[in-house]
Design a protein around this motif. Sequence first.
Motif, PDB file in Angstrom:
ATOM      1  N   ALA A   1       0.827  -1.208   0.000  1.00  0.00           N
ATOM      2  CA  ALA A   1       0.000   0.000   0.000  1.00  0.00           C
ATOM      3  C   ALA A   1       0.863   1.260   0.000  1.00  0.00           C
ATOM      4  CB  ALA A   1      -0.942  -0.003   1.203  1.00  0.00           C
ATOM      5  N   LEU A   2       1.992   1.196   0.656  1.00  0.00           N
ATOM      6  CA  LEU A   2       2.898   2.338   0.751  1.00  0.00           C
ATOM      7  C   LEU A   2       3.807   2.433  -0.475  1.00  0.00           C
ATOM      8  CD1 LEU A   2       3.407   4.572   2.821  1.00  0.00           C
ATOM      9  CD2 LEU A   2       5.146   3.125   3.853  1.00  0.00           C
ATOM     10  N   SER A   3       3.828   1.380  -1.288  1.00  0.00           N
ATOM     11  CA  SER A   3       4.726   1.303  -2.454  1.00  0.00           C
ATOM     12  C   SER A   3       6.171   1.495  -2.033  1.00  0.00           C
ATOM     13  CB  SER A   3       4.356   2.345  -3.514  1.00  0.00           C
ATOM     14  OG  SER A   3       3.066   2.113  -3.994  1.00  0.00           O
ATOM     15  N   ARG A   4       6.519   0.846  -0.930  1.00  0.00           N
ATOM     16  CA  ARG A   4       7.870   0.986  -0.388  1.00  0.00           C
ATOM     17  C   ARG A   4       8.370  -0.370   0.066  1.00  0.00           C
ATOM     18  NH1 ARG A   4      11.151   2.895   3.546  1.00  0.00           N
ATOM     19  NH2 ARG A   4      13.049   3.676   2.676  1.00  0.00           N
ATOM     20  N   PRO A   5       9.286  -0.970  -0.697  1.00  0.00           N
ATOM     21  CA  PRO A   5       9.835  -2.256  -0.252  1.00  0.00           C
ATOM     22  C   PRO A   5      10.762  -2.077   0.937  1.00  0.00           C
ATOM     23  CG  PRO A   5      10.980  -1.498  -2.208  1.00  0.00           C
ATOM     24  CD  PRO A   5       9.866  -0.514  -1.941  1.00  0.00           C
ATOM     25  N   ARG A   6      10.946  -3.138   1.647  1.00  0.00           N
ATOM     26  CA  ARG A   6      11.927  -3.204   2.734  1.00  0.00           C
ATOM     27  C   ARG A   6      11.615  -2.344   3.947  1.00  0.00           C
ATOM     28  NH1 ARG A   6      13.059  -7.379   0.315  1.00  0.00           N
ATOM     29  NH2 ARG A   6      14.710  -7.464  -1.216  1.00  0.00           N
TER      30      ARG A   6
ATOM     31  N   LEU B   1      10.826  -1.997   7.880  1.00  0.00           N
ATOM     32  CA  LEU B   1      11.227  -2.793   9.043  1.00  0.00           C
ATOM     33  C   LEU B   1       9.968  -3.328   9.719  1.00  0.00           C
ATOM     34  CD1 LEU B   1      14.059  -0.506  10.456  1.00  0.00           C
ATOM     35  CD2 LEU B   1      14.306  -2.629   9.151  1.00  0.00           C
ATOM     36  N   PHE B   2       9.722  -4.622   9.542  1.00  0.00           N
ATOM     37  CA  PHE B   2       8.484  -5.224  10.042  1.00  0.00           C
ATOM     38  C   PHE B   2       8.266  -5.059  11.544  1.00  0.00           C
ATOM     39  CE2 PHE B   2       7.051  -8.388   6.533  1.00  0.00           C
ATOM     40  CZ  PHE B   2       6.919  -7.334   5.645  1.00  0.00           C
ATOM     41  N   PRO B   3       9.302  -5.108  12.395  1.00  0.00           N
ATOM     42  CA  PRO B   3       9.035  -4.910  13.826  1.00  0.00           C
ATOM     43  C   PRO B   3       8.497  -3.516  14.159  1.00  0.00           C
ATOM     44  CG  PRO B   3      11.129  -6.007  13.536  1.00  0.00           C
ATOM     45  CD  PRO B   3      10.682  -5.547  12.173  1.00  0.00           C
ATOM     46  N   GLU B   4       8.634  -2.567  13.226  1.00  0.00           N
ATOM     47  CA  GLU B   4       8.121  -1.220  13.447  1.00  0.00           C
ATOM     48  C   GLU B   4       6.655  -1.087  13.031  1.00  0.00           C
ATOM     49  OE1 GLU B   4      10.838   1.426  11.429  1.00  0.00           O
ATOM     50  OE2 GLU B   4      12.346   1.193  13.001  1.00  0.00           O
ATOM     51  N   ILE B   5       6.073  -2.192  12.555  1.00  0.00           N
ATOM     52  CA  ILE B   5       4.659  -2.231  12.183  1.00  0.00           C
ATOM     53  C   ILE B   5       3.967  -3.172  13.164  1.00  0.00           C
ATOM     54  CG2 ILE B   5       2.994  -2.832  10.390  1.00  0.00           C
ATOM     55  CD1 ILE B   5       5.354  -2.529   8.365  1.00  0.00           C
TER      56      ILE B   5
ATOM     57  N   GLY C   1       9.154   4.388  14.479  1.00  0.00           N
ATOM     58  CA  GLY C   1      10.476   4.539  13.879  1.00  0.00           C
ATOM     59  C   GLY C   1      10.464   4.994  12.431  1.00  0.00           C
ATOM     60  N   SER C   2      11.272   4.330  11.611  1.00  0.00           N
ATOM     61  CA  SER C   2      11.422   4.725  10.207  1.00  0.00           C
ATOM     62  C   SER C   2      10.130   4.556   9.414  1.00  0.00           C
ATOM     63  CB  SER C   2      12.551   3.933   9.546  1.00  0.00           C
ATOM     64  OG  SER C   2      12.252   2.553   9.504  1.00  0.00           O
ATOM     65  N   VAL C   3       9.297   3.599   9.791  1.00  0.00           N
ATOM     66  CA  VAL C   3       8.020   3.420   9.091  1.00  0.00           C
ATOM     67  C   VAL C   3       7.100   4.593   9.410  1.00  0.00           C
ATOM     68  CG1 VAL C   3       6.033   1.914   8.725  1.00  0.00           C
ATOM     69  CG2 VAL C   3       8.288   0.911   9.102  1.00  0.00           C
ATOM     70  N   GLU C   4       7.085   5.024  10.650  1.00  0.00           N
ATOM     71  CA  GLU C   4       6.285   6.197  11.019  1.00  0.00           C
ATOM     72  C   GLU C   4       6.762   7.440  10.260  1.00  0.00           C
ATOM     73  OE1 GLU C   4       4.684   8.518  14.993  1.00  0.00           O
ATOM     74  OE2 GLU C   4       6.536   7.351  15.149  1.00  0.00           O
ATOM     75  N   LEU C   5       8.072   7.602  10.145  1.00  0.00           N
ATOM     76  CA  LEU C   5       8.613   8.740   9.396  1.00  0.00           C
ATOM     77  C   LEU C   5       8.182   8.693   7.929  1.00  0.00           C
ATOM     78  CD1 LEU C   5      12.239   8.952  10.859  1.00  0.00           C
ATOM     79  CD2 LEU C   5      10.316  10.494  11.308  1.00  0.00           C
ATOM     80  N   GLU C   6       8.143   7.502   7.355  1.00  0.00           N
ATOM     81  CA  GLU C   6       7.695   7.346   5.966  1.00  0.00           C
ATOM     82  C   GLU C   6       6.218   7.713   5.836  1.00  0.00           C
ATOM     83  OE1 GLU C   6       8.464   6.587   1.943  1.00  0.00           O
ATOM     84  OE2 GLU C   6       9.821   6.862   3.623  1.00  0.00           O
TER      85      GLU C   6
END
Length: 131
Positions: A64-69, A71-75, A94-99
């Motif tokens: 859905a985000l069109s972003r591979p890779r 960090l699954f523990p951040e979801i 973390g980085s997923v929230e920033l994205e």
Amino acid sequence: MARQIYGVGVDMVSTSRIKHVYGKYGDKFLQKAFHPDEAKIFRGTQCFDFLASRWAAKEATQKALSRPRLLFPEIKIISENYPEKGRPVLTVEGSVELEFVRKGICKSHVSMSHEEGRAIATVILEENVDV
């Protein structure tokens, strides 16, 4: 501000695949793929359908985000009324929230199901837009 759909992701996974990977890697797999809260719930239940549905939701989030890779523990996907069963809620860190912030994602919707050895998840992400 109005909202519109940013992206939709769907994923399906075999529960036996998740069970096999866990059997091979144990806690290392949990640490690399799941939020600590999800791992804690799994350790208490040993329910592979639980893990498989969360794995599918994480994969669907990537799509859905069109972003591979990502960090699954951040979801993290936990039921709204945990430990009672309820609507699944997706939270990011973390980085997923920033994205999510960078892309203007303001809301997510998650649906998960499992039956006959398979788990499926759909994730819809909404973004804020100027009208």
